[in-house]
Enzyme design. Structure first.
Site, PDB file in Angstrom:
ATOM      1  N   CYS A   1      47.390   6.306   5.311  1.00 42.99           N
ATOM      2  CA  CYS A   1      47.751   5.463   4.174  1.00 42.99           C
ATOM      3  C   CYS A   1      48.087   4.050   4.642  1.00 42.99           C
ATOM      4  O   CYS A   1      47.670   3.063   4.036  1.00 42.99           O
ATOM      5  CB  CYS A   1      48.939   6.058   3.416  1.00 42.99           C
ATOM      6  SG  CYS A   1      48.625   7.708   2.754  1.00 42.99           S
TER       7      CYS A   1
ATOM      8  N   CYS B   1      51.799   8.147   5.138  1.00 39.40           N
ATOM      9  CA  CYS B   1      51.186   8.722   6.334  1.00 39.40           C
ATOM     10  C   CYS B   1      50.421   7.638   7.111  1.00 39.40           C
ATOM     11  O   CYS B   1      50.156   6.565   6.573  1.00 39.40           O
ATOM     12  CB  CYS B   1      50.239   9.857   5.943  1.00 39.40           C
ATOM     13  SG  CYS B   1      48.769   9.319   5.043  1.00 39.40           S
TER      14      CYS B   1
END
Length: 80
Positions: A13, A10
């Site tokens: 992340c 994501c």
């Protein structure tokens, strides 16, 4: 030193990985930076949210993007 960024890819992340890389560069510590994206591998740490930052097997943060300055402090502490 082993630094792991746990997350399935994501944007948060990816940002945490960038912040960790910046911290490694700023501190000059010898570290291996690894992305952990497999759900089974992430679950081994017992975390329920990502992104998660792990330094030498110890979960340092979970569920948020930590800034490079704070990560740098953790790296210098772990390097002692």
């Amino acid at each position: 030193m082993k630094i792991e960024v746990l997350g399935i890819g994501c944007p948060k992340c990816k940002k945490l990985y960038e912040e960790a890389a910046k911290a490694v560069a700023e501190t000059g510590v010898s570290a291996k930076l690894i992305k952990v994206e497999k759900l089974d591998d992430i679950m081994r740490y017992g975390v329920m949210v990502t992104p998660t930052l792990v330094i030498d097997g110890q979960v340092k943060s979970s569920g948020r993007v930590v800034k490079a300055a704070q990560i740098a402090g953790w790296l210098l502490e772990a390097a002692k």
